[in-house]
Design an enzyme around this catalytic site. Structure first.
Site, PDB file in Angstrom:
ATOM      1  N   ASP A  69      23.631 -11.945   4.358  1.00  0.00           N
ATOM      2  CA  ASP A  69      23.867 -12.794   3.191  1.00  0.00           C
ATOM      3  C   ASP A  69      25.358 -12.886   2.856  1.00  0.00           C
ATOM      4  O   ASP A  69      25.869 -13.970   2.579  1.00  0.00           O
ATOM      5  CB  ASP A  69      23.096 -12.261   1.982  1.00  0.00           C
ATOM      6  CG  ASP A  69      23.352 -13.088   0.734  1.00  0.00           C
ATOM      7  OD1 ASP A  69      23.192 -14.334   0.788  1.00  0.00           O
ATOM      8  OD2 ASP A  69      23.740 -12.506  -0.291  1.00  0.00           O
ATOM      9  N   GLU A 117      10.434   4.016   3.271  1.00  0.00           N
ATOM     10  CA  GLU A 117      11.635   3.952   2.437  1.00  0.00           C
ATOM     11  C   GLU A 117      12.887   3.841   3.306  1.00  0.00           C
ATOM     12  O   GLU A 117      13.794   3.049   3.004  1.00  0.00           O
ATOM     13  CB  GLU A 117      11.698   5.153   1.500  1.00  0.00           C
ATOM     14  CG  GLU A 117      10.709   5.095   0.359  1.00  0.00           C
ATOM     15  CD  GLU A 117       9.232   5.248   0.751  1.00  0.00           C
ATOM     16  OE1 GLU A 117       8.367   4.892  -0.064  1.00  0.00           O
ATOM     17  OE2 GLU A 117       8.933   5.725   1.871  1.00  0.00           O
ATOM     18  N   LEU A 142       0.803  -1.227   0.000  1.00  0.00           N
ATOM     19  CA  LEU A 142       0.000   0.000   0.000  1.00  0.00           C
ATOM     20  C   LEU A 142       0.837   1.278   0.000  1.00  0.00           C
ATOM     21  O   LEU A 142       0.306   2.370   0.184  1.00  0.00           O
ATOM     22  CB  LEU A 142      -0.973  -0.016   1.176  1.00  0.00           C
ATOM     23  CG  LEU A 142      -1.953  -1.197   1.154  1.00  0.00           C
ATOM     24  CD1 LEU A 142      -2.825  -1.198   2.401  1.00  0.00           C
ATOM     25  CD2 LEU A 142      -2.798  -1.197  -0.107  1.00  0.00           C
TER      26      LEU A 142
END
Length: 165
Positions: A132, A118, A79
């Site tokens: 990672d 953001e 949204l």
């Protein structure tokens, strides 16, 4: 604040999820800063500091991943409005007390809706990228503390997290 509890802006009168209509809002400069952390073994931090992680430059890659993620927030969070960001900065610094890395992201624009998501997305993806890239050395790393530190602009005004340093 007036003491009233704010409602959930993305939930309609009958409980359905919807995108908020921002067309009537005034354009203002909006800035948000978020932070997170990746706790790791001291040896893992040393590998990252020395640039000896198996996959390469952990901090530079995580910084770039965070910036890219901020620009794609509307693709990830259903949204969120697509925004024309004018600035995204991601800083990654060692925190010996963890031990590990502390990630801070700031997003900015002049527009009708805020940039909190953001900044939070940038931090989240930067932390995931650190994990990672260093997981071969330390699968027990812990990502946490992701939170909005501060935001300014817009109708709801300024916010500063009470525990922000």
């Amino acid at each position: 604040m007036s003491g009233e509890k704010p409602g959930l802006t993305h939930i309609g009168a009958t409980g359905e999820a919807h995108m908020v209509d921002v067309s009537a809002k005034t354009e203002t400069v909006r800035i948000a800063t978020a932070e997170g952390r990746v706790k790791m073994a001291q040896e893992t931090l040393a590998l990252i500091r020395q640039g000896n992680a198996k996959k390469g430059d952990v901090i530079g890659t995580a910084r770039l991943a965070g910036i890219m993620a901020a620009k794609r927030t509307a693709d990830l969070i259903p949204l969120c409005h697509p925004l024309m960001l004018t600035k995204v900065a991601v800083e990654i610094e060692e925190d010996a007390a963890l031990p590990g890395l502390r990630v801070t992201a700031t997003a900015k624009l002049t527009g009708k809706t805020g940039v909190e998501m953001e900044a939070l997305t940038a931090v989240s993806v930067a932390c995931l990228t650190i994990y990672d890239m260093a997981k071969a050395a330390d699968k027990a790393m812990e990502i946490g503390g992701i939170r909005l530190l501060e935001k300014s602009g817009g109708k709801s005004g300024d916010f500063r997290h009470p525990e922000a340093r």
